[in-house]
Design an enzyme around this catalytic site. Structure first.
Site, short mmCIF file in Angstrom:
data_model
loop_
_atom_site.label_atom_id
_atom_site.label_comp_id
_atom_site.label_asym_id
_atom_site.label_seq_id
_atom_site.Cartn_x
_atom_site.Cartn_y
_atom_site.Cartn_z
N HIS A 157 -31.67 38.55 -28.85
CA HIS A 157 -32.73 39.32 -27.74
C HIS A 157 -33.87 38.22 -27.69
O HIS A 157 -34.52 38.46 -26.52
CB HIS A 157 -33.02 40.24 -28.54
CG HIS A 157 -33.61 41.34 -27.50
ND1 HIS A 157 -34.66 41.31 -26.62
CD2 HIS A 157 -33.47 42.77 -27.48
CE1 HIS A 157 -34.95 42.25 -25.98
NE2 HIS A 157 -34.14 43.34 -26.45
N ASP A 404 -19.02 44.88 -11.50
CA ASP A 404 -17.68 44.70 -10.93
C ASP A 404 -17.18 43.37 -11.09
O ASP A 404 -17.67 42.56 -10.12
CB ASP A 404 -17.60 45.58 -9.82
CG ASP A 404 -16.23 45.58 -9.17
OD1 ASP A 404 -15.22 44.92 -9.84
OD2 ASP A 404 -16.20 46.02 -8.04
#
Length: 464
Positions: A157, A404
Site C-alpha cells: 500500500h 476486462d
C-alpha cells in the site's frame, strides 16, 4: 486440491522508455503504510479453453501489455529504500530495467465454487495470490483448465492507494484487450487522461508530518499486531474461517436511505440541535447496516466500546486539489466510536448511520489537514482503548468489474487481504449497475451464519 507453478517471469517497462533512474519521496500520506501488510486482490474470469491455448495465445498479450502499462506506472516496478535511516523518510527508487514478477500456475480447484458468493474456506484463496517479498507489486495468473482464470495482485500500500492501483490494473487490462482483439496492432499509449501524476511537491507539508508519522507508525504497528492477536486476526487463518459476499441491490439501498432519513428527521424534530443535516449516502447506509449485523453476530459482552473505520480520498479535498490520478497515497483514515449496546439496540442502524455520516461531513470540511499532528496518535488511542471494530477496504467507486482483459467482465472480484486486516470489502455490484453494492467479509462459520440471518432480517424489516 493443489496449485502448481507453470512459469515465473520478470516483466519490465520497454527498455529506455522510462526515466533511467528516479525516486519518489514518501509523503505523510504514504508513511503510515510502511508498517501495514500488503493488499491482495483476485479477479475471477470465465475462460473455457485449455492451458495450452492460454499459454500460446493469451499469455504473450498479457506480458506485452503489462510491459506497456508499466511504462506509465513504472514506480510499481521499483523498490522501497531509506537513504539515511537516522534522518530520512523512505523513498521509492526506480532504475531502468527494474521489473515485477509474473507467475503462471494451474489448479484443480473448483472455479465455480471459489467465484461464488456463498461461504468458502479462506485458506483456498491463499495459493491464488502471489507472495510479495521485497517487491512493491507481484502478479499471478492461475488457470482453471476449461473453466476460468484468476488474476491475483499483491501490492504494498505504500506505493499507491486503491484508486491508483485499480487504475493501473484496468489500464493493463484495456491494453491486453486491444491486443487480444487485434494482435497485429500494438497498443498505443495515447490517452493523456489516464496518465499518472508523479510530482510529490504538490503535497504541502509545512509541519513535517512525514517524519512525525514515521516515528508514530512503529507504535501503531505494535498496537495493530496486538489487536490482531486479541481478535484472532492472524496471517494464517484458523480452519473454521470462511469468506462470503452479501449484495445490497439498488432498490434495497434506496429504501434504506429513505428509512434512515425519515428516522433521523423524526429524532431531530424533538431535538434542540440545529445541526442535524448530513448526506445519507449509499456508503453511509451500507456501512451502517453491515456494522450492526456484524456486531450482532459477535459473541461478546454488551457494553464494550466499538469502532468503525474507513478512509476518504483527499485529492479533491485539499486546497488546491491534487490531480485525479496523483500517483501515491492520498487517503485519510477515519474512525467513529460507539457502545455496543447502542449499535445492537432498536435504533442501532440509525445511530451507526448518523455517526458515519457526520464523520464524513467533518472530513468534507477539511482543506489543510487541520489537526494533522494528532492523526496517528488518535488512531493509536482507539486501539489502546480496547475497542473492537471493523474497517473498510475497497470502494464501489473503483469500478473493479470494468476490468476486462478481453475475456469479458470478471465473474467475481475478491479482496483476499481482508482476512488479515479484519476489514470488510466494498465494490459495486456486478449484476446491479444502478447502484448495487457487494460486501465481502471473513468470519468463523458460526458467526457467518449469524451474520447472514441478521443481514436478511434487517433488510426485510427496513425495506418491506
Amino acid at each position: 486440491m493443489a496449485v502448481k507453478v507453470i512459469e515465473e517471469s520478470r516483466v519490465s517497462p520497454p527498455q529506455h522508455s522510462t526515466p533511467p533512474e528516479t525516486s519518489l519521496p514518501l509523503t505523510f500520506f504514504d508513511v503510515i503504510w510502511v508498517v501495514m501488510p500488503p493488499v491482495k486482490r483476485l479477479f475471477f474470469y470465465e475462460f473455457h479453453h485449455s492451458n495450452q491455448h492460454f499459454i500460446e495465445t493469451v499469455l504473450p498479450h498479457m506480458k506485452h501489455s503489462l510491459s506497456q502499462a508499466l511504462q506509465l506506472f513504472y514506480p510499481f516496478a521499483g523498490h522501497l529504500v531509506t537513504p539515511d535511516p537516522h534522518d530520512s523518510v523512505p523513498e521509492i527508487a526506480y532504475s531502468d530495467g527494474d521489473s515485477i514478477t509474473l507467475t503462471v500456475a494451474e489448479t484443480d480447484f473448483d472455479f465455480q465454487h471459489l467465484s461464488a458468493h456463498h461461504a468458502r474456506d479462506v485458506t483456498d484463496f491463499f495459493p491464488l495470490v502471489p507472495k510479495l517479498g521485497s517487491q512493491l507489486l507481484a502478479l499471478q495468473v492461475t488457470l482453471f483448465p476449461n473453466s476460468g482464470i484468476a488474476v491475483g495482485i499483491t501490492n504494498s500500500h505504500v506505493v499507491a492507494d486503491g484508486k491508483i492501483t485499480t487504475h493501473f490494473v484496468k489500464y493493463w487490462a484495456s491494453l491486453c484487450k486491444l491486443l487480444t482483439h487485434n494482435p497485429l496492432v500494438p497498443p498505443l499509449i495515447s490517452e493523456s487522461s489516464v496518465f499518472p501524476f508523479f510530482d510529490r511537491s504538490v503535497v504541502d507539508d509545512p509541519k513535517g508530518l512525514d517524519k512525525l508519522y514515521l516515528k508514530q507508525a512503529r507504535e501503531f504497528e505494535e498496537l495493530i499486531k496486538s489487536y490482531r492477536v486479541a481478535n484472532s486476526l492472524t496471517p494464517v487463518a484458523p480452519s473454521d474461517k470462511v469468506r462470503a459476499t452479501f449484495v445490497l441491490g439498488s432498490v434495497e439501498i434506496e429504501k434504506l436511505k429513505q428509512w434512515v432519513t425519515s428516522e433521523i428527521k423524526s429524532r431531530s424534530s424533538s431535538s434542540s440541535s440545529s445541526d442535524t443535516e448530513f448526506h445519507v449516502s449509499t456508503f453511509v447506509v451500507v456501512c451502517a447496516c453491515v456494522w450492526v449485523c456484524w456486531t450482532k453476530s459477535k459473541r461478546d459482552e454488551d457494553g464494550e466500546r466499538l469502532f468503525f473505520g474507513f478512509t476518504g480520498d483527499f485529492r479533491g479535498r485539499l486546497d488546491p486539489p491534487l490531480p485525479e490520478f496523483y500517483f501515491g497515497n492520498c487517503v485519510i483514515s477515519c474512525a467513529v466510536e460507539a457502545n455496543k449496546r447502542d449499535i445492537i439496540g432498536e435504533d442501532g442502524m440509525v445511530v451507526a448511520a448518523e455517526l458515519i455520516g457526520r464523520k464524513i461531513q467533518e472530513l468534507n470540511k477539511q482543506r489543510k489537514m487541520e489537526g494533522g499532528e494528532t492523526y496517528i496518535s488518535n488512531m493509536c488511542s482507539v486501539l489502546r482503548s480496547g475497542a473492537k471494530g471493523l474497517s473498510v477496504a475497497g470502494s464501489p467507486k473503483f469500478k473493479v468489474y470494468e476490468t476486462d482483459f478481453g475475456w469479458g467482465r470478471p465473474r467475481k472480484v475478491e479482496v483476499v487481504s481482508i482476512e488479515d486486516s479484519g476489514a470488510i470489502s466494498l465494490s459495486e455490484s456486478r449484476d446491479d449497475e444502478n447502484g448495487g453494492v457487494e460486501v465481502g467479509l471473513v468470519l468463523s462459520k458460526l458467526e457467518m451464519d449469524c451474520f447472514a440471518s441478521q443481514f436478511e432480517g434487517t433488510l426485510e424489516s427496513v425495506t418491506d
